[in-house]
Design a protein around this motif. Sequence first.
Motif, PDB file in Angstrom:
ATOM      1  N   TRP A 215       9.916  11.367  62.515  1.00 36.71           N
ATOM      2  CA  TRP A 215       9.573  12.438  61.575  1.00 36.71           C
ATOM      3  C   TRP A 215       9.439  13.776  62.289  1.00 36.71           C
ATOM      4  O   TRP A 215       9.840  14.818  61.752  1.00 36.71           O
ATOM      5  N   ILE A 219      11.736  16.819  61.006  1.00 32.62           N
ATOM      6  CA  ILE A 219      11.134  18.045  60.470  1.00 32.62           C
ATOM      7  C   ILE A 219      11.635  19.267  61.234  1.00 32.62           C
ATOM      8  O   ILE A 219      11.923  20.311  60.631  1.00 32.62           O
ATOM      9  N   LEU A 222      15.177  19.791  60.042  1.00 37.00           N
ATOM     10  CA  LEU A 222      15.212  20.195  58.636  1.00 37.00           C
ATOM     11  C   LEU A 222      14.865  21.666  58.456  1.00 37.00           C
ATOM     12  O   LEU A 222      15.470  22.368  57.639  1.00 37.00           O
ATOM     13  N   SER A 223      13.910  22.138  59.223  1.00 36.90           N
ATOM     14  CA  SER A 223      13.438  23.512  59.045  1.00 36.90           C
ATOM     15  C   SER A 223      14.358  24.545  59.684  1.00 36.90           C
ATOM     16  O   SER A 223      14.180  25.747  59.460  1.00 36.90           O
ATOM     17  N   ALA A 255       8.230  19.387  54.194  1.00 34.94           N
ATOM     18  CA  ALA A 255       8.568  18.195  54.962  1.00 34.94           C
ATOM     19  C   ALA A 255       7.316  17.511  55.514  1.00 34.94           C
ATOM     20  O   ALA A 255       7.226  16.274  55.537  1.00 34.94           O
ATOM     21  N   THR A 258       5.718  15.394  52.875  1.00 34.96           N
ATOM     22  CA  THR A 258       6.456  14.149  52.678  1.00 34.96           C
ATOM     23  C   THR A 258       6.156  13.158  53.800  1.00 34.96           C
ATOM     24  O   THR A 258       5.905  11.968  53.546  1.00 34.96           O
ATOM     25  N   CYS A 303      18.731  16.410  55.477  1.00 31.67           N
ATOM     26  CA  CYS A 303      18.129  17.051  54.291  1.00 31.67           C
ATOM     27  C   CYS A 303      18.016  16.102  53.104  1.00 31.67           C
ATOM     28  O   CYS A 303      16.920  15.858  52.587  1.00 31.67           O
ATOM     29  N   VAL A 306      15.628  13.106  53.263  1.00 32.14           N
ATOM     30  CA  VAL A 306      14.213  13.500  53.205  1.00 32.14           C
ATOM     31  C   VAL A 306      13.817  13.820  51.767  1.00 32.14           C
ATOM     32  O   VAL A 306      12.740  13.430  51.298  1.00 32.14           O
ATOM     33  N   MET A 317      10.598  19.044  46.734  1.00 31.95           N
ATOM     34  CA  MET A 317      10.862  19.929  47.869  1.00 31.95           C
ATOM     35  C   MET A 317      11.822  21.012  47.381  1.00 31.95           C
ATOM     36  O   MET A 317      12.990  21.054  47.781  1.00 31.95           O
ATOM     37  N   THR A 320      13.554  23.391  50.115  1.00 28.39           N
ATOM     38  CA  THR A 320      14.444  22.588  50.954  1.00 28.39           C
ATOM     39  C   THR A 320      15.692  22.180  50.189  1.00 28.39           C
ATOM     40  O   THR A 320      16.816  22.249  50.705  1.00 28.39           O
TER      41      THR A 320
END
Length: 341
Positions: A215, A219, A222-223, A255, A258, A303, A306, A317, A320
Motif C-alpha cells: 500500500w 499510494i 497513485l498520487s 488513497a 482506502t 489507479c 485502488v 475516490m 483520483t
Amino acid sequence: MTEPDWRTQRDAGRWHVGIAGAGAIGTTLAVRIARAGHRVGVLARGATLDVIRQDGLHLTDREGEHHVRVEAGAAGELGQPDLLFLCAKAQDLLALVRSARPMIGPDTLVVPVVNGIPWWYFEGEGGRHQGRAVRAVDPDGALKDLVPLDRLIGAIAYITAERMAPGVARSFNPLKLILGEIDHRPSDRLARTAAMLTACGIHTQASGRVRDPLWTKVIANLSSNPLSVVSGATLQDIYGDPSLSQIARQMLSEALLTAAAYGARIELDPASLLAMGAGMGPVKTSMLQDFEKGLPLELSAICEAVIELAELQGLSMPLTRNIAILARFKSDSALRAAAGL
C-alpha cells in the motif's frame, strides 16, 4: 499454505533462478543473481534473445560495470527453476505468464515484480473478500488459474533501473525488495529466498505483513503517476508546486482512507511523502516516461484497482477517478493517433 519440498541445489547454496521479462528490472535481477554464482535462465525471444545468447547481459550499477553469461530461450528450453521472477508491466503480465507457464514446476516459487494492486490481493488474507478477483487487473481470473497460489510470494520492488538496449541496463540507486507470504505467515522458504537475494546485493526484507509496504508504494505511485501524465510535470513540481501539490495531497488522502479500510499500516505520513517527492528533483515518473514513448500505461493496477477496492468498502475516490479518466483518455488518444486511427 503448504510449502514445497526443497530438493534442488538450493540446499547446496546454488539456486536455479528464472527471469521472465528481460527489461530493466529483469536484467538487473538476472545480472546480480548470476554474478553471485547462481544459475540463471532468462525467458526471451527475437532480437533480445539473439543479443543475450551472443553477448550476455550487461549492468551498470553503484558497484561498477558487470557482464554475465546466462541461459536464454523459450520456456521449454529453460527448465523449471527454484525461483521464477515475473518482471512486467501490469498490462503485459498475463501474456508473460502464459509464455512462462512451462517454467512453473512443482517446487518453483513465483515472485511477480509488478507495480500496483496485484491480482492475488484477496488470496490468503482471510477477510470478507477472501478469494475475490481484482477485476481491474484480472477480469477473467486467468492469472489466478495460471499461477498456483501455494507457490506465490508477494513482492514490492524499490529498484530504479533503465533499459539502455536489449540485454543492457543501468541502475544507480540501492536495490531493494520486500517479500512476503500472501497469507502473512512466516516461512523457511521466504527467509531463505530473502537471504539469497541479499547476498546477491539486492537488499531483501522478509515482511510478515506484505500488504503494508504494498500500500505504501501504491499510494506513492497513485498520487504522482497519473497526475504526471495529465500535467506533464516532474515529481518536484507535483509535490512542490502549490497548485499541483494540493491535488496530490487530496489524492493521497483518498488513497490513505482506502488503505486504512483494509487495515494497512502505512510507513509515511502525507507531509513526509510530499516532502520526499518534492526532494527528488525534476524526475519524470515511469508512467510519464511510458506516455512519452507511446507505450500503454499501468493505470489499471495503479489507479483503477485502488478505486475498485475503495468501492468494495463503500468509499469514493472522486478526484483520483477523474485524474485517472483524464490520464486514460490522453493515453488512448495518443495511441490511436500513433496508429493512424
